[in-house]
Design an enzyme around this catalytic site. Structure first.
Site, PDB file in Angstrom:
ATOM      1  N   SER A  51       0.834  -1.195   0.000  1.00 11.72           N
ATOM      2  CA  SER A  51       0.000   0.000   0.000  1.00 11.72           C
ATOM      3  C   SER A  51       0.872   1.249   0.000  1.00 11.72           C
ATOM      4  O   SER A  51       2.073   1.167  -0.274  1.00 11.72           O
ATOM      5  CB  SER A  51      -0.930  -0.020   1.217  1.00 11.72           C
ATOM      6  OG  SER A  51      -1.916   0.977   1.104  1.00 11.72           O
ATOM      7  N   ASN A  52       0.302   2.391   0.295  1.00 12.11           N
ATOM      8  CA  ASN A  52       1.083   3.630   0.371  1.00 12.11           C
ATOM      9  C   ASN A  52       0.535   4.503   1.493  1.00 12.11           C
ATOM     10  O   ASN A  52      -0.434   4.148   2.153  1.00 12.11           O
ATOM     11  CB  ASN A  52       1.065   4.362  -0.981  1.00 12.11           C
ATOM     12  CG  ASN A  52      -0.353   4.661  -1.418  1.00 12.11           C
ATOM     13  OD1 ASN A  52      -1.064   5.420  -0.777  1.00 12.11           O
ATOM     14  ND2 ASN A  52      -0.783   4.018  -2.507  1.00 12.11           N
ATOM     15  N   TYR A  53       1.137   5.669   1.671  1.00 12.10           N
ATOM     16  CA  TYR A  53       0.803   6.511   2.830  1.00 12.10           C
ATOM     17  C   TYR A  53      -0.396   7.431   2.612  1.00 12.10           C
ATOM     18  O   TYR A  53      -0.665   8.290   3.440  1.00 12.10           O
ATOM     19  CB  TYR A  53       2.014   7.359   3.220  1.00 12.10           C
ATOM     20  CG  TYR A  53       3.129   6.562   3.851  1.00 12.10           C
ATOM     21  CD1 TYR A  53       2.973   6.025   5.123  1.00 12.10           C
ATOM     22  CD2 TYR A  53       4.332   6.358   3.186  1.00 12.10           C
ATOM     23  CE1 TYR A  53       3.987   5.294   5.716  1.00 12.10           C
ATOM     24  CE2 TYR A  53       5.355   5.626   3.772  1.00 12.10           C
ATOM     25  CZ  TYR A  53       5.174   5.104   5.033  1.00 12.10           C
ATOM     26  OH  TYR A  53       6.165   4.385   5.632  1.00 12.10           O
TER      27      TYR A  53
END
Ligand code: C5P
Length: 410
Positions: free
Chosen positions: A214-216
């Protein structure tokens, strides 16, 4: 109608000020966010503590920051925050100050920094003779000429014990004037009644039953856009990856996890939306074959095969009708304008908003953003550091400039 709207109530020094805590309560009950600005005169008639308690916000009075503060721009940010400014009661003195363009207290500063087109409703309340004086009438005419809505005082019992012109309308009547004014403002927005699809947040791409890529992304920018579009009367569908944010009022929310889920949910809405704003940080790749259970650690190294995810925005753009607008985001690390322009071209977008990733003032998780907007005509607008809500308003203004006024259904 008022749900989620940001309303400033300016209170000046007239006896009718004693009714304003009730007005604040009414607006809060309707779901509005209310901030009170009190003039020096106003503070003689109604207590700051009462207003702070009912609005659940500090009351604004001084234009200069108190010592020790780090917020040096509150004299402009309050006006920019507001969806409407309501001045009740408005005294002869404040009408004169506002008509003259002075900036000598927070009320005057809010009046001067309100975003263009936002409604200003002024409820003069004073002695009838004073109200009818040539000077007050001239100031009222000046303010009306600038687009303010002036609601004349009513006749009835006055503080002096006499009967006559000069009473401020009751809080219920003030509320209904405000609702009416916001309703007609919504009708003015080219987005009113249009379907707007927004994607937001990150996606999660399963590696196995307990792990993902995933990412932030926090989803804050996309949610701010959805909120701002709903406030303009758009019918908003928000497709979001996993985030910890509340659904903005009036918005239809669809929660998804992976890029494939987001793609499938968006496809359902593509044909009926007028504007697609892709603010989600969609994972470009996903594991080719997610493992059913939990992958056990065995070898010193492991290889994970990834395959490309569908580009939701590019796909919408490819299949859309000329009446549908496609808006994208680009998070760049260098040569931002050039990369964003290339994306605009490649994905055939109407508008792209790009920002650099600096982890402090713009990008993921933070509450502010520094966006540059580039439209299909090559027009570039470099915005300063803004809150994500303010940036969303600017983005929608830019979208409205591209929206054909008489465009019908998608
Ligand atoms: O190509 P890039 O990922 O930088 O493009 C970013 C824009 O495209 C964003 O608006 C993003 O929401 C959208 N996008 C998408 N589907 C993808 C990848 C990006 O809609 N798979």
């Amino acid at each position: 109608m008022l749900r989620g709207k940001n309303i400033i109530i300016g209170i000046c020094g007239g006896i009718a000020a004693y009714k304003t805590p009730q007005l604040v309560r009414l607006l809060k009950k309707e779901g509005a966010n209310v901030k009170v600005v009190l003039t020096e005169g106003g503070a003689r008639f109604v207590s700051e503590l009462a207003l702070a308690t009912v609005s659940q916000e500090p009351v604004y009075r001084a234009i200069f920051p108190s010592s020790g503060t780090t917020d040096f721009t509150h004299h402009i940010s309050l006006g920019e925050w507001a969806d409407a400014l309501l001045i009740a009661p408005a005294t002869a003195n404040s009408l004169g100050r506002l008509a003259a363009g002075l900036c000598d207290d927070m009320l005057a500063a809010c009046f001067l920094t309100l975003r263009p087109g936002k409604p200003v409703l002024i409820f003069p309340a004073m002695d009838g003779q004073m109200y009818l004086s040539a000077s007050v009438q001239r100031n009222i005419a000046t303010l009306a000429g600038q687009g303010c809505t002036i609601i004349p005082p009513e006749s009835g019992e006055l503080a002096s014990g006499q009967c006559g012109l000069g009473r401020m309308p009751e809080p219920e009547a003030i509320l209904s004037h405000l609702q009416q004014s916001l309703r007609s403002e919504e009708r003015h927005s080219p987005l009113h009644g249009r379907s707007v699809l927004v994607t937001a947040g990150p996606t999660r791409e399963k590696i196995d039953g307990v792990r993902f890529i995933s990412n932030y992304s926090s989803g804050k920018m996309g949610f701010a856009i959805a909120r701002a579009a709903a406030k303009r009367g758009a019918l908003v569908t928000l497709i979001t990856g996993p985030v910890h944010l509340e659904t903005p009022p009036g918005v239809t929310r669809i929660d998804v996890e992976s890029a494939a889920d987001m793609h499938a949910a968006a496809e359902e809405v593509f044909s009926s939306c007028n504007v697609f704003i892709a603010a989600a940080a969609v994972a470009d790749y996903r594991p080719r074959a997610p493992y059913e259970g939990k992958i056990k650690k065995e070898d010193a190294e492991m290889q994970l095969a990834l395959v490309r995810n569908p580009d939701i925005l590019a796909e919408f753009s490819k299949q859309r009708s000329p009446k549908q607008l496609a808006v994208g985001f680009a998070l760049e690390t260098r040569e931002g304008v050039e990369c964003a322009r290339q994306k605009l071209e490649a994905k055939q977008l109407d508008l792209i908003a790009f920002n650099y990733f600096d982890g402090k003032n713009s990008g993921f998780e933070v509450d502010t953003n520094i966006l540059t907007l580039i439209d299909r005509h090559g027009e570039t607008l470099e915005l300063p550091k803004l809150t994500k809500d303010e940036a969303a308003e600017q983005l929608l203004d830019a979208i409205e400039r591209l929206t054909p006024v008489n465009a019908g259904n998608a």
